[in-house]
Design an enzyme around this catalytic site. Sequence first.
Site, PDB file in Angstrom:
ATOM      1  N   PHE A  46     -10.585  -3.739  10.632  1.00 17.41           N
ATOM      2  CA  PHE A  46     -11.872  -3.603   9.600  1.00 17.41           C
ATOM      3  C   PHE A  46     -11.322  -3.962   8.371  1.00 17.41           C
ATOM      4  O   PHE A  46     -10.306  -3.832   7.922  1.00 17.41           O
ATOM      5  CB  PHE A  46     -12.369  -2.171   9.683  1.00 17.41           C
ATOM      6  CG  PHE A  46     -11.249  -0.968   9.412  1.00 17.41           C
ATOM      7  CD1 PHE A  46     -11.162  -0.567   8.074  1.00 17.41           C
ATOM      8  CD2 PHE A  46     -10.529  -0.370  10.418  1.00 17.41           C
ATOM      9  CE1 PHE A  46     -10.230   0.349   7.585  1.00 17.41           C
ATOM     10  CE2 PHE A  46      -9.529   0.646   9.943  1.00 17.41           C
ATOM     11  CZ  PHE A  46      -9.345   1.065   8.838  1.00 17.41           C
ATOM     12  N   TYR A 102       0.840  -1.260   0.092  1.00  9.92           N
ATOM     13  CA  TYR A 102       0.161  -0.026   0.095  1.00  9.92           C
ATOM     14  C   TYR A 102       0.784   1.439   0.135  1.00  9.92           C
ATOM     15  O   TYR A 102       0.287   2.313  -0.150  1.00  9.92           O
ATOM     16  CB  TYR A 102      -1.032  -0.112   1.138  1.00  9.92           C
ATOM     17  CG  TYR A 102      -1.965  -1.022   1.106  1.00  9.92           C
ATOM     18  CD1 TYR A 102      -3.059  -0.979   0.056  1.00  9.92           C
ATOM     19  CD2 TYR A 102      -1.786  -2.415   1.576  1.00  9.92           C
ATOM     20  CE1 TYR A 102      -3.952  -1.849  -0.209  1.00  9.92           C
ATOM     21  CE2 TYR A 102      -2.737  -3.455   1.169  1.00  9.92           C
ATOM     22  CZ  TYR A 102      -3.829  -3.139   0.556  1.00  9.92           C
ATOM     23  OH  TYR A 102      -4.621  -4.229   0.188  1.00  9.92           O
TER      24      TYR A 102
END
Length: 442
Positions: A442, A152
């Site tokens: 999450f 990322y």
Amino acid sequence: MTPDDATTPPTPTTDTIPSTATAAASGRGDGIEIRNVTEDEFPDWIRAVGVGFLSTPSAAEAEIEGRRGGVDLARTTGALDDGRFVATYRSFPQTLAVPGGTLPSHAVTNVTVSPTHRRRGLLSRMMTADLAAAKEAGTPVSTLIAAEYLIYGRFGYGPATKATAWTAELARTGLDGRWSGPRDGGRIDLVPLEEVRKTAPELYGRFLAGQPGAVSRDERWWKLATGEIQVPSMPWTEPFWAAYRSASGELEGLAAYTSDRKWDDAKQPDNTVTVQQLFTVSTAAERALWEYVCSLDWASRVRSGERAPDDLFPDLLPDPRAARIQTQADFLWLRILDVTRALEGRTYEGEGSLVLGVTDGLGLAEGRFRLEAGPDGASCVPTGDAAELTLDIRELGSLYLGDASPVRLTALGAVREERPGAAAVAERLFRTARRPWCPDVF
């Protein structure tokens, strides 16, 4: 990313991404179509998530139904090759606690590419289109939990919080075993799930307001945490919930814990207590709840769960060596989409002025910005002045919540000092006295 939906879309914020966000990512002419998922396609999309995370190649009806309730299909994307999902991606609106307040965030999850379709640019096509749409919608930051470290950074995300988990051997803690209640006149009570459902969201809201790095939890999150909603891939065992109330009766902390119910060969209890939740709005509550958990009868050890690296837990024990580090790693990753709004959206413990030269490989947030900051807030405006500190948007994301050190990043070569002393100014501005912490996957 993780397939765990334990944290689901919170109450919508100003971050609204149009369902056409994936249009720019499709039409490559390679036979792979990237677009939003339809209702009928959701079961196949969930199965593709399982394939990408090596969890299961299929999904039962109960799994599909359980997960469907936490998903907005307008923000759920898939890549299809010959009618089969080979990549998945989802985003949702979130509130992120930052030093001095909160900001709306664009949260990303359920990112997978099937092993048959790696290295074809599918993630790049999905993520660049989605981040561009989030930027256009005016969302200042994006967040995710990175399953793999090396992915990322190239999209501008930087590790913004770390997590540490301890295991404490209770026989070595130095606790005398005669704990009978909080020392400060408060009290601890075990509370039923019905009370947790009523009181925990409000307490967590107070905790969120003062804990940089924490993210919002919606009604569905609490229903999952208290067993009202159950999903087969997220096995749920009812925990014990302990509530701390101050001497005046104010609820200031909650802890949820489970035990594995083991006995040793000599028929002695040898239980490991695992703390699933422990959040407080006062240090008195934090101390009392940890002392309570570490004084449970029949317990031999306590696993803290993933906490901030500077959590008080080990040093609350008379012998901190009894708590050994089990896990320590990066946790929440952050990507700044709007430098001005993000830097003006937090407070700073020091005062100073700095011109930041920000590079951004996706072209979403680059430029030079003059930051004038202090405890009461900040002004951050584009400027033509020469940069005093040059850094990529991913390093700015790492600095943003106050965890990373500008001086250390400069020594590592990740940040470049254009004016001597600029890194020290950034250190005074960005660093926080306590480290940020995100309690939720999450």
